[in-house]
Design an enzyme around this catalytic site. Structure first.
Site, PDB file in Angstrom:
ATOM      1  N   SER A 100       0.668  -0.687  -0.241  1.00  0.00           N
ATOM      2  CA  SER A 100      -0.244  -0.362  -0.530  1.00  0.00           C
ATOM      3  C   SER A 100       1.023   1.364  -0.138  1.00  0.00           C
ATOM      4  O   SER A 100       1.560   1.316  -0.911  1.00  0.00           O
ATOM      5  CB  SER A 100      -1.036   0.025   0.967  1.00  0.00           C
ATOM      6  OG  SER A 100      -1.214   0.507   0.743  1.00  0.00           O
TER       7      SER A 100
ATOM      8  N   ASP B 268      -9.023  -3.736  -5.987  1.00  0.00           N
ATOM      9  CA  ASP B 268      -8.991  -2.951  -5.038  1.00  0.00           C
ATOM     10  C   ASP B 268      -9.299  -1.779  -4.655  1.00  0.00           C
ATOM     11  O   ASP B 268      -9.489  -1.016  -5.702  1.00  0.00           O
ATOM     12  CB  ASP B 268      -6.886  -2.843  -4.962  1.00  0.00           C
ATOM     13  CG  ASP B 268      -6.543  -2.670  -3.600  1.00  0.00           C
ATOM     14  OD1 ASP B 268      -7.597  -1.850  -2.992  1.00  0.00           O
ATOM     15  OD2 ASP B 268      -5.434  -3.333  -3.572  1.00  0.00           O
TER      16      ASP B 268
ATOM     17  N   HIS C  16      -7.115  -5.756  -0.180  1.00  0.00           N
ATOM     18  CA  HIS C  16      -6.092  -4.931   0.009  1.00  0.00           C
ATOM     19  C   HIS C  16      -5.142  -6.015   0.745  1.00  0.00           C
ATOM     20  O   HIS C  16      -5.049  -6.680   1.531  1.00  0.00           O
ATOM     21  CB  HIS C  16      -6.795  -4.163   0.410  1.00  0.00           C
ATOM     22  CG  HIS C  16      -5.687  -2.221   0.840  1.00  0.00           C
ATOM     23  ND1 HIS C  16      -4.964  -2.022  -0.687  1.00  0.00           N
ATOM     24  CD2 HIS C  16      -4.893  -2.155   2.104  1.00  0.00           C
ATOM     25  CE1 HIS C  16      -3.607  -1.490  -0.506  1.00  0.00           C
ATOM     26  NE2 HIS C  16      -3.945  -1.108   0.743  1.00  0.00           N
TER      27      HIS C  16
END
Length: 544
Positions: A232, A455, A484
């Protein structure tokens, strides 16, 4: 995002030997544009040289870290301001589990960052206990750390933690003018709180410094080149590291990539994220409808939405347990946008509420006072990094125009996302200019990008943009899936590519597709995978 670290994941680092650190890397002096001055680049080299000499003394982890054996902990000193490497320093906490294999199989240290901004990776070495990490744990020392501002690493705070978890709260899908005025006042107060608490240190919590800290950590670990896995937000400053220090990269994994286009950082990325969450919210409702025999919330996504609105109206009228209002309900349901293994418990909570049983919703959505300080700290670092990194609109009329229009087609998360970021409109610290992430052919060894096509937290377009900008990178896509964090273990295909890359340096030259992992089973509502438990510890605001 909100209840979850907004761009969340894990962290591990590698180091540099002294001889590789004496010279300033040529690319480090100018890759960051206005932010990365020659003096800062020299400051990085000086700090890294000192760290290589000092190393890290690992010992028993402090009780405050709540880490089990066999993890060991230490610290590494980094400059607060890399333009003044002999000035104030801060200590970053580091954790480690040594490679479990034979010495000849050891490939160095693997550093992981879980994202956020604001998430701690101190728990990361615990993945050595997870079966699908076994071979990687045999080959690498697993290294976690808390980035600057996070946990015990020069912790940042912007408000009283008790205020951070106050409840119940509202969460209007289409807010009134008076509600907007309230949130503007709160955003201004929050920005002032950050400036007051951090003082002159506030501008130094940013993504470029997170990338520079990686270089110092690499040196302290004694590694000549960095093997790094970022998830991320961790993909963003990992990509900055690759841009600044390409000659110091061994292997890099980017899991669930943030769009690194400077025009996207960070205002437009957040608008795109709200659109992606709307799509993922529909995925959840479609799955619930498929299992109407279990949940009785509706036989199509629209009927499930109507059932959800009944719950929202109910807790608005009378908060569940006196603690769960629309704001807490929204935060809990946001978890379903991040991770589909939360779908059964979230659906069951909605179903039970409509049958008159509020307890599952109360258990999943009530604020947790015990996690208040940790959650407030994560939010403070998130805000500081994103506000410091880039220009933001300073006129609320721009926010109002963009989010009002967006909420008409993406109501699920649009305004909550805007409120989360609104302090950046009133930020008092200097704004940065995002660096240009780029690697030319041959500049980097092969790197690996992993992405789920649906996502929500890091929309797939970000992976495509990063792939385009890092020449020689390989993109592995989990098609028709949206959890995610692709490396959570649910997809054996993606796990195989990760292992092949980290253990053998092999990445699919033309990229690859993986079929989606299996959807959750309503008959098994509480996943027991060890990595899920680690995720809960890394993101204390999320509960099953």
């Amino acid at each position: 995002m909100r209840a979850v670290a907004k761009y969340g994941a894990l962290t591990t680092l590698s180091s540099v030997v002294l001889s590789a650190l004496v010279v300033v890397p040529v690319d480090a002096a100018d890759a960051g544009g206005a932010h990365t001055t020659t003096s800062a680049a020299r400051g990085v080299a000086r700090a890294a040289e000192r760290a290589a000499t000092a190393g890290i003394t690992f010992g028993a982890c402090p009780a405050a870290e709540r880490l089990p054996d066999p993890l060991v902990c230490g610290t590494v000193e980094v400059p607060l301001d890399y333009s003044e490497p002999d000035g104030r320093t801060i200590s970053l906490t580091v954790s480690r589990v040594p490679a479990s294999g034979t010495p000849e199989r050891r490939q160095g240290a693997l550093v992981f960052n879980p994202g956020g901004p604001g998430a701690s990776g101190m728990y990361f070495p615990m993945v050595a206990e997870v079966p699908h990490w076994k071979r990687i744990a045999e080959a690498y020392d697993l290294i976690g750390y808390a980035p600057r501002g996070v946990g015990r690493s020069a912790p940042l705070s912007c408000e009283d933690p008790a205020d951070h978890v106050k409840a119940p709260t509202q969460s209007p899908v289409h807010p009134s003018a008076s509600y907007k005025r309230e949130r503007i006042a709160e955003a201004k107060a929050y920005a002032r709180g950050c400036a007051r608490a951090a003082g002159p240190a506030l501008p130094h919590y940013n993504s470029l410094n997170n990338a520079r800290d990686l270089e110092v950590l690499r040196a302290a670990l004694g590694e000549q080149k960095l093997t790094f896995m970022g998830a991320s937000y961790g993909t963003y400053f990992g990509a900055l590291y690759a841009t600044l220090f390409p000659s110091h990269v061994a292997r890099m994994v980017f899991d669930s990539a943030v769009n690194p286009d400077p025009e996207q950082i960070w205002y437009r990325n957040n608008l795109d994220q709200s659109v992606a969450f709307e799509r993922r919210w529909e995925d959840f409702r479609t799955w619930v409808a498929k299992h109407d025999a279990t949940y009785h919330l509706g036989t199509d996504a629209e009927q499930v939405a109507q059932s959800y609105e009944k719950v929202r109206a109910g807790v608005a009228h009378k908060p569940a347990g006196g603690k769960v209002g629309p704001g807490q309900l929204q935060a809990a349901m946001l978890g379903a946008g991040y991770y589909d293994d939360y779908w059964p418990t979230r659906a069951a909570a909605l179903s039970e509420y409509l049958k008159g049983n509020q307890q599952p919703l109360i258990a999943q959505a009530s604020p947790r006072p015990a996690a208040a300080a940790e959650s407030e700290n994560a939010g403070a670092v998130y805000t500081a990094v994103e506000c410091n990194d880039a220009p933001w609109p300073t006129d609320f009329a721009v926010w109002d125009r963009d989010n009002t229009a967006l909420a008409r087609r993406a109501p699920f998360e649009t305004w909550d996302n805007a409120w989360m970021n609104l302090p950046c409109a009133y930020w008092t610290a200097p704004r940065g200019r995002p660096a240009e992430v780029r690697a030319t052919p041959g500049q980097l060894p092969p790197t690996l990008i992993l992405a789920a096509e649906r996502d929500a937290a890091t929309p797939y377009e970000g992976a495509l943009e990063l792939h385009k900008r890092l020449a020689g990178s390989a993109l592995v896509t989990e098609r028709d899936a949206g959890t995610h964090g692709v490396t959570g273990g649910a997809n054996a295909c993606a796990t195989a590519y990760l292992e092949d890359y980290l253990l053998h340096g092999k990445a699919p030259a033309r990229g690859a597709d993986c079929a989606p992992h299996a959807e959750p089973d309503p008959a098994s509502p509480r996943p027991t995978d060890r990595l899920v438990e680690l995720r809960r510890r890394l993101n204390p605001g999320i509960r099953l």
